[in-house]
Design a protein around this motif. Structure first.
Motif, short mmCIF file in Angstrom:
data_model
loop_
_atom_site.label_atom_id
_atom_site.label_comp_id
_atom_site.label_asym_id
_atom_site.label_seq_id
_atom_site.Cartn_x
_atom_site.Cartn_y
_atom_site.Cartn_z
N ASN A 153 48.86 61.02 96.35
CA ASN A 153 48.53 62.36 96.83
C ASN A 153 48.97 62.54 98.27
O ASN A 153 49.62 61.68 98.86
N SER A 185 43.05 70.12 97.02
CA SER A 185 43.58 70.85 95.88
C SER A 185 45.08 70.96 96.08
O SER A 185 45.63 70.35 96.98
N ASP A 186 45.74 71.79 95.26
CA ASP A 186 47.20 71.82 95.34
C ASP A 186 47.74 72.18 96.71
O ASP A 186 48.63 71.52 97.21
N LYS A 244 44.63 51.69 87.01
CA LYS A 244 43.94 52.99 86.99
C LYS A 244 43.38 53.35 88.37
O LYS A 244 42.99 54.49 88.61
N VAL A 270 46.42 55.80 93.15
CA VAL A 270 46.46 57.25 93.37
C VAL A 270 47.77 57.61 94.05
O VAL A 270 48.43 56.77 94.66
N GLU A 272 41.87 55.10 96.49
CA GLU A 272 40.96 55.88 97.33
C GLU A 272 40.25 54.93 98.30
O GLU A 272 39.90 53.81 97.95
N MET A 277 50.31 67.21 91.15
CA MET A 277 49.89 65.92 91.71
C MET A 277 49.20 65.06 90.65
O MET A 277 49.47 63.89 90.49
N GLN A 278 48.32 65.69 89.90
CA GLN A 278 47.58 64.98 88.85
C GLN A 278 48.55 64.30 87.88
O GLN A 278 48.36 63.15 87.53
N GLU A 279 49.56 65.09 87.48
CA GLU A 279 50.54 64.59 86.52
C GLU A 279 51.24 63.34 87.03
O GLU A 279 51.34 62.34 86.33
N SER A 280 51.69 63.43 88.26
CA SER A 280 52.47 62.31 88.77
C SER A 280 51.59 61.07 88.97
O SER A 280 52.06 59.94 88.82
N GLU A 281 50.33 61.31 89.26
CA GLU A 281 49.43 60.17 89.41
C GLU A 281 49.30 59.43 88.07
O GLU A 281 49.33 58.20 88.01
N LYS A 282 49.19 60.21 87.04
CA LYS A 282 49.08 59.64 85.70
C LYS A 282 50.34 58.84 85.35
O LYS A 282 50.28 57.71 84.87
#
Lengths: 282, 345, 149, 315
Positions: free
Chosen positions: D53, D128-129, D48, D51, D29, D1-6
């Motif tokens: 998720n 979390s994941d 930036k 998000v 958020e 998830m983090q990766e795709s957000e970036k």
């Protein structure tokens, strides 16, 4: 107990089609109970809720004079999506409808005494001004007011309302009548020109004068500068606003402009007050 | 009311409440928070067992018990006019466990519907016939900001009687009006207040107040709003708005309505329905002209009405900080943020 | 209103009120033909003539139920015979979904019915009315969507 | 998830910097625990805030309906199906929309969290994941995301975008399970039971119209329910009036609804609106073999016909 929302019964005594498009009609209403007419004390500029059972209620300015004590006049324009106006127009003479009111404030008749009166009206918004003119020109009242100037315009000759009365007033020598249309037609011999322009031409004196202005928003907008140029101070320019209404008594919230409710604190406002109201857009 | 009169304070054990309500139920119809379909709302109850005591606040406000969302005002043919407003309440009512913020909202609605120049008969009859038994808020939520708009989780104003859960199976009960006192006296098994109860109450109150974390400065907001009617701020804050009526219909102070007619087989009914300034149809005129053309104007109206127009007219903010609009907005429009933005503008 | 009074009488006397929306070009003429042929059929049906079955908005049907009618019949031209080429064919899809959704929501099967009757089918018309009336009678008074006074 | 957000932020930033779009509509958020909300970004710096998720529950197509500029939109599988519908029905122009497709394994149903909370307040939610940690006063509970997935997403067969201009992250596995089991189970109940159910649901409706407003398929300038001449149906809270509103809305979106579930999620009164819509979807599929929002060419089923359409229901 439920008096607040309880309409009084009236009968449509007479109807007059006012314009060529046949979508403006004047209804002459008579109370079933004459006592109710006496209780229905109103002044020029006020309105009432007309109701057709099953269709609902609609706020309409009172077009007759308070001195016309036999009847009430309401001039109603029918709109394709207007439920009540459409229902009203479909009614025949003799039908019974409801009236609730009178509501709102009124033109400052007292303050107008001993003054020159300039009345500027446009289109179908002429109704409460007609009430006022009838009142001012009444034998009992005329002497209490100085010069009376009436400027009334409509888009076309066919859209002028109260035609027979306009003629009567034109024939009188105690009122300066100026009737104009935006676009003339072949047999139209009168003035052609927009109300604000004619106003500048006529240039009524602002000295010891009060102006009553009522018309579509666009006309109001363009009539204010010439009036100010002529020397009318904003508190001497009186106008009347319109908004969708439901209760007529300042509660339902829809005619809210700023902290004011048009139905209760208006519809009559001075131009000075109007400029302080957000959203009034004049 | 004589303030500080300790005889008007009692303690009731949680398990006694059922008995007490049973006694009150003889003369009153009792409405209390009940959980149905995952939602807490006020319903008439037969037994205290139905009451959902652990509610944060009800989804809908109890305002509709005074000013129903849809109500027949009149009906025609006219021989029936006048018969319509019969006694609306069959029996006097108690709203049990109303939150202080919602009680305050009724005081605000009083300004509108029960003022010197206008008494709405339907509203007034209910207002006079319904007693308010408050339940102090021991669990204010994150979205609550009652303390910023002149209220508080333990606020007693406008209630007939207030209860507070002391957390040890006991409730502190205080009568605030004579009628409230009457309710209290209905049950002689209520106990006297001990000093430690009083200490507990003070502590619970303090804890509750601390939980109201959202602090907004609403003082002077109306003056600020006077100046920013045409600000680009309104372009920003309305962007997310879907134009639905959730915020207005769940609001405890919104009170706009529409009158309309409905025909059925036998008669015509004139009905009063809630309406919302967030709907385009609210202001559209018969001619088709709409003075409030987009969500921008409509949202501005809603904010202005609550924090400026109402203040000017009635001297108070038309918001009690219950946070319902924040909780239920589908796109998380947060009035706290809007107020903050207005202040910073 | 008269029908209303009938409903409130004893159940044994209860007669259903049925609204039939008939296409002007076929079923309405079919009804006419039934009349000319003196064919008997129950008098419980109130006919509303429409220019095409494609004109029938689901609102009409649901609103009829809300007003307390006990059954609705819609009749148009047989597929291929539409005066406007395809009005009934588009309508057919609309009706199919409407009927399924209404029944899913608990409206009894048979409360709302659809049929094709041509201008030549006078006999069929009277037969359909007989059947529909009987079926709706068996269902009893409509309780779905009715907004009581 | 983090990766795709970036990745998402970079893509969005680039689009704005290169002036390929004027506006990015995405998620940021929100102000309450576990809430995200729509954000409108015109400045590259602001990307930036974006998000992506499990909690991006809104269907952002609502905003496309009024956008006048060239828009980049963050869109899940179901949102993209909505976009296809809007393009097909000529509400928006394909060339004005830059679709930033995000594969989605299902999104949160906050009502399920409310059920878990049982009246307690959620003060913090940590994602979390595979889990969500719910924190509150005297509360700390770990819940598998699987248990919180919205009903629409569970059996979703279009978790990977069917149309996009750029794809963020990797494709995910499709939803599993029988799509219409709820509908079938419900259909097996008696007429009276079904009627009672819908009547009960409709009796909670407060006519806020959030379901309609949020619906990508509802874009009529004036909804039938707001029409005054004629006034089709009553505006009271009578369940007949409210149920009719919902049923007619179902009919209007039959063959167009993509089951994004937005109507159910926005409903403040927990009315299960999906039941009706899903039924219509099923019927359209059965009768006309059509699924909404898959192809840009195929005509919407209720706007067309075939000579041999089933007509077993015709007497």
């Amino acid at each position: 107990m439920n008096d607040l929302y309880h309409p009084r019964s009236v009968v449509i005594k007479k109807t007059v089609i006012e314009n060529e498009a046949r979508d403006i009609k004047t209804f002459e209403l008579v109370f079933l109970d004459q006592e109710e007419r006496e209780k229905f004390e109103f002044s020029c500029g006020q309105f009432a809720m007309l109701s057709v059972a099953g269709a609902g209620e609609s706020p309409i300015g009172i077009a007759s004079s308070p001195l016309d004590d036999e009847y009430l006049h309401f001039t109603v324009k029918r709109y394709p999506t207007g439920v009540v106006t459409t229902a009203l127009h479909s009614l025949e003479e003799g039908s019974e409808i409801g009236v609730r009111g009178p509501y709102g404030n009124f033109y400052p008749l007292k303050a107008m005494e001993d003054k020159n009166i300039v009345i500027v009206g446009g289109g179908f918004a002429f109704t409460t001004l007609r009430s006022t003119i009838r009142y001012l020109l009444h034998d009992k009242n005329r002497s209490r007011f100085k010069d009376i100037t009436v400027l009334y315009g409509a888009r076309t000759p066919g859209e002028l309302i109260y035609k027979s009365e306009l003629k009567q007033w034109e024939e009188r020598d105690d009122v300066n009548m100026y009737v104009t249309v935006d676009r003339g037609e072949e047999d139209w011999k009168g003035r052609v020109g927009l109300v604000p322009n004619i106003l500048s031409e006529v240039a009524p004196s602002s000295e010891n004068s009060i102006a009553l202005v009522c018309g579509p928003p666009i006309m109001l907008k363009y009539t204010m500068p010439p009036l100010l140029d002529l020397g009318f101070s904003p508190e001497r320019i009186i106008t009347s606003l319109e908004r969708r209404m439901s209760c007529g008594i300042g509660k339902c919230g829809r005619c809210n402009i700023g902290s004011k409710y048009i139905c209760k604190d208006g519809p009559v406002f001075t131009y000075k007050e109007l400029r302080e109201l957000p959203e009034a857009a004049v | 009311m004589r303030k500080g009169d300790r005889l008007k304070e009692k303690i009731i054990k949680k398990e006694q409440i059922g008995k007490w309500l049973e006694k009150l139920g003889k003369d009153y119809e009792i409405w209390a928070p009940v959980k149905k379909n995952g939602l807490v709302s006020f319903y008439p109850i037969q037994s205290a067992k139905e009451i959902y005591f652990d509610f944060l606040n009800s989804k809908k406000t109890p305002k509709d018990l005074f000013f129903p969302q849809s109500e027949v005002l009149l009906s025609f043919p006219k021989e029936e006019v006048g018969k319509e407003v019969k006694t609306i309440l069959q029996k006097p009512r108690i709203i049990f466990a109303i939150r202080p913020c919602d009680a305050k909202s009724l005081a605000l609605l009083d300004q509108v519907f029960d003022s010197e120049d206008y008494q709405d008969p339907y509203y007034v009859e209910r207002r006079e016939g319904i007693l308010l038994v408050g339940l102090a808020c021991t669990h204010p939520q994150q979205s609550c900001f009652c303390t910023s708009v002149g209220g508080g989780p333990f606020e007693k104003a406008h209630l007939d009687l207030v209860m507070a859960d002391l957390g040890d199976g006991k409730y502190f009960v205080e009568a605030l009006t004579q009628l409230g006192e009457g309710l209290m006296q209905r049950d002689d098994s209520l106990q006297d207040v001990q000093e430690k109860d009083r200490e507990k109450l003070a502590k619970t109150k303090e804890e509750a107040e601390e939980k109201v974390k959202s602090k907004l400065v609403t003082k002077g907001l109306e003056k600020k709003l006077d100046k920013i009617f045409d600000s680009p701020l309104w372009d920003r804050v309305h962007q997310r708005c879907l134009g639905c009526g959730i915020c207005t219909y769940l609001c405890s102070t919104c009170h706009c309505f529409a009158l309309l007619d409905e025909k059925d087989k036998a008669r015509v009914k004139r009905i009063r329905n809630w309406d919302s300034c967030m709907f385009p149809e609210f202001t559209v005129e018969a001619s088709g002209h709409n003075p409030r053309i987009s969500n921008r104007e409509r949202m501005r109206q809603r904010v202005m009405h609550k924090f400026n127009y109402f203040v000017e007219r009635y001297g108070e903010t038309a918001c009690v900080g219950c946070g319902r609009c924040i909780q239920s907005c589908p796109v998380n429009i947060d009035i706290r943020e809007i107020i903050e933005e207005i202040r910073n503008e | 209103m008269e029908g209303n009074r009938i409903v409130s009488k004893e159940k044994s006397e209860w007669k259903p009120r049925i609204i039939a929306f008939l296409c002007n070009w076929c079923s309405y003429a079919g009804a006419d033909l039934a009349g000319i042929g003196r064919l008997q059929y129950p008098p419980n049906v109130r006919i509303i003539r429409v220019p095409c079955s494609g004109r029938i908005n689901p609102y009409f049907i649901i609103k009829s139920l809300q007003h307390g009618v006990d059954g609705v019949l819609v009749s148009g031209c047989h597929p291929g015979d539409c005066h406007y080429i395809s009005g009934n064919l588009v309508a057919r899809r609309r009706f199919a979904i409407l009927k399924r959704i209404l029944e899913f929501a608990g409206v009894e099967k048979g409360r709302v019915q659809f049929t094709w009757i041509s201008a030549a089918e006078g006999e069929r018309f009277s037969q359909v009315i007989k059947e529909v009336t009987q079926e709706i009678k068996a269902l009893g008074p409509n309780k779905r969507f009715v907004k009581e006074a | 998830m983090q990766e795709s957000e970036k990745e998402l932020r970079e893509v969005a930033k680039k689009l704005l910097l290169e002036k390929k779009v004027d506006l990015i509509i995405g998620y940021e958020e929100g102000t309450l625990p576990l809430r995200t909300r729509p954000i409108f970004i015109r400045e590259a710096d602001e990307t930036k805030k974006l998000v992506w998720n499990f909690r991006c529950e809104n269907n952002l197509c609502f905003y496309l309906k009024m956008a006048k500029e060239r828009v980049g939109i963050v869109a899940k599988g179901c949102d993209i199906r909505s976009i296809i519908g809007l393009i097909k029905e000529r509400q928006i122009k394909r060339e004005n929309i830059f679709i930033i497709g995000v594969p989605c394994s299902g999104i949160i149903d906050r009502k399920k969290i409310e059920d878990i909370l049982e009246g307690r307040e959620l003060l913090e939610g940590i994602e979390s994941d595979s889990q969500i940690i719910l924190k509150g006063e005297g509360l700390e509970e770990k819940v598998d995301k699987d248990k919180l997935v919205h009903a629409s997403c569970k059996s979703c067969k279009y978790r990977n975008p069917v149309l996009y201009d750029t794809l963020i992250g990797k494709e995910v596995s499709q939803g599993e399970g029988e799509e219409y089991s709820d509908v079938e189970e419900f259909a097996s109940k008696s007429d009276n039971e079904r009627w009672a159910y819908f009547n009960d649901e409709a009796s909670r409706c407060i006519r806020c119209y959030a379901c309609r407003n949020v619906c990508p398929a509802c874009y009529c300038p004036q909804c039938f329910v707001d029409q005054s001449l004629p006034t089709w149906f009553g505006r009271t809270l009578h369940p007949s009036d409210t149920l009719i509103f919902h049923i007619i809305r179902t009919l209007h979106i039959a063959g167009r609804c993509v089951d994004c579930g937005a109507c159910s999620r926005v409903c403040p009164m927990n009315i299960e609106l999906r039941m009706l819509n899903k039924k219509a979807e099923k019927d359209v599929k059965e009768l006309y073999h059509y699924e909404a929002g898959i192809s840009l060419e195929e005509l919407p089923p209720m706007a067309t016909f075939k000579m041999d359409d089933p007509q077993e229901f015709i007497k």
